[in-house]
Enzyme design. Sequence first.
Site, PDB file in Angstrom:
ATOM      1  N   GLY A 132       6.112   1.237  13.759  1.00 37.47           N
ATOM      2  CA  GLY A 132       5.792  -0.178  13.977  1.00 37.47           C
ATOM      3  C   GLY A 132       5.210  -0.031  15.316  1.00 37.47           C
TER       4      GLY A 132
ATOM      5  CB  CYS B  25       7.036   6.625  14.308  1.00 36.97           C
ATOM      6  SG  CYS B  25       6.031   6.574  16.060  1.00 36.97           S
ATOM      7  CE1 TYR B  26       9.973  -0.681  17.494  1.00 38.05           C
ATOM      8  CE2 TYR B  26      10.566  -1.251  15.161  1.00 38.05           C
ATOM      9  CZ  TYR B  26      10.684  -1.534  16.550  1.00 38.05           C
ATOM     10  OH  TYR B  26      11.138  -2.666  16.892  1.00 38.05           O
TER      11      TYR B  26
ATOM     12  CG  HIS C 208       3.434   8.921  12.131  1.00 36.25           C
ATOM     13  ND1 HIS C 208       4.016   7.659  11.487  1.00 36.25           N
ATOM     14  CD2 HIS C 208       3.202   8.698  13.559  1.00 36.25           C
ATOM     15  CE1 HIS C 208       3.720   6.914  12.517  1.00 36.25           C
ATOM     16  NE2 HIS C 208       3.571   7.443  13.698  1.00 36.25           N
TER      17      HIS C 208
ATOM     18  CD  GLU D 141       3.807   8.253   7.921  1.00 34.77           C
ATOM     19  OE1 GLU D 141       4.800   9.153   8.108  1.00 34.77           O
ATOM     20  OE2 GLU D 141       3.623   7.530   9.017  1.00 34.77           O
TER      21      GLU D 141
ATOM     22  CG  ASP E 226      -9.118  -2.402  -8.786  1.00 32.62           C
ATOM     23  OD1 ASP E 226      -8.925  -1.103  -8.835  1.00 32.62           O
ATOM     24  OD2 ASP E 226      -9.556  -2.886  -7.448  1.00 32.62           O
TER      25      ASP E 226
ATOM     26  CB  SER F 253     -12.436  -1.146 -15.818  1.00 32.55           C
ATOM     27  OG  SER F 253     -13.960  -1.743 -15.531  1.00 32.55           O
TER      28      SER F 253
ATOM     29  CE  LYS G 116     -10.404   1.289  -6.339  1.00 33.78           C
ATOM     30  NZ  LYS G 116     -10.734  -0.188  -6.422  1.00 33.78           N
TER      31      LYS G 116
END
Length: 520
Positions: free
Chosen positions: A55, A82-83, A172, A174, A230, A232, A376
């Site tokens: 954050g 983190c935050y 982080h 991620e 998307d 499709s 996605k």
Amino acid sequence: MDNQLCIVLDFGGQYNQLIARRVRECGVYCEILNYRTPIEEIRKRNPMGIIFTGGPNSVYDEESPHISGEIFELGIPILGICYGCQLMAYTLGGEVSAAPVSEYGKTETYYDKSCVLFGAVENMPDSAVSWMSHTDYISRLPEGFAVTAHTKDCPTAAMANKEKRLYAVQFHPEVNHTEYGSDMINSFLKNVCGFSGDWVMDNFIEKTVAELREKIGDKKVVLGLSGGVDSSVAAGLLSRAVGKQLTCVFVDQGLMRKDEGDFVEETFTRLFDMNFVRVNCQKQFLEKLRGVTDPERKRVIIGEEFFKVFWDKVREEADGGFFAQGTIYPDRIESGKGKESGNGSTAVIKTHHNQVKMPDDIKFDGVIEPLGDLFKDEVRRVGEMLGIPRELVWRQPFPGPGLGVRIIGEITEEKIKILQEADAVFRDEIRKSGIEDQLKQFFAVLPDVRTVGVMGDHRTYDHLIAIRAITTDDFMTADWARIPYDVLARVSNRLTNEVEHVNRVVYDITSKPPGTVEWE
Ligand code: XMP
């Protein structure tokens, strides 16, 4: 597996979607919720694990998001990032202070492998690089916590209260720069929370098809199909669920790539059971665009005309029932319409083109967004499993206004034909050269420029084609692709030989910024 939910509690960090993606990559279903979501609601959702995102800079900033200490009493494992790590320390009575040395970027980090987050990771070394980005640090641990990682400048790079199943990392995990970061998240999910990790797309298709059938019943559904990924995939899912009750409206404004409209029609009518309605309206668009050269005017006209044609058709086809659209999870978050996602500072970034405003006179029983919970890459996986061809599932971005923003100056039928041919040749050569996967987007542009050339014994005065190919991670910034000279040479040769009215070719070597990907 149905009930296994991980909640990513959003405190406004920039990597929140990435965290959610990592969780899903571990085969765990997760949703991003706003940090303001009432604790009672979180409890009701019955998550098996919660992750606090990063954050703003400091828990002491006036506007900083906070959370009630009750969340730690739910008995649900929590991982703070983190935050989120500092917030956990602060809320539980620890101390957070301005760090004597801020850390930013790749940082050698020393791990205590008796902590399950690190110790359960296969081949985890005693120290590895993590990605740091903080100016405050935890100067005193809350009661019951132990330090589980440190760096040269940060005494608390990670902490844990094993008994209460509360874990936190200052870095982080991620982002790709953190070595073993995904493994750490995986370890939290599997070893601390007990997720089985069997959330897979197969289940998604089966479950979604069943839900769609139940919701739609014997009513009709109308979907706007653009030929993009998307819409499709949404069409594929809906067709599997309700077959002919689905009508797809495909507006071909005549500004698509060569043969693209036919390809979309052929693909969908061959593969799926549905009503496919194609509206060919190039003439109408060209009429509206006659004499228009200003890029923004063109965009506005194309956009307005598109929706006019689209809604007119929908009005004809709609018969109560439902309106479906290919909204995906990031669209909902970006629009601030996710299930309570986004915090005060990062909500409503943009209203996304995937979510369209419906005219007041068209009445539906409801809106259906079958891909509303997917990212996605997950949408692409579903598309592949539904048997949608690669060309559609892995289609590169194509702007809504189509070739309209790649024909500089006035748009005419003749120019569209030249550009379609040129673009098709360029794409063909890229495909043959085997470098397609290295490029995120590549296309031809028809600038409003004629130049003098010589062909045989004749002087020519004809069109210039510009070719553009880029590499990028996120399309916010981009670099021009270093296409090998021999490929460029073949493209140039073919364009000037095969495409009538083209006598010169240039390669666009502008990065973004200062250029944009598209020319208009
Ligand atoms: P720019 O030109 O802004 O493009 O650097 C960034 C990415 O967005 C695509 N793009 C559009 N997509 N409608 C869209 O759906 C548009 O009007 C539009 N304009 C640009 C572009 O192709 C690139 O991928």
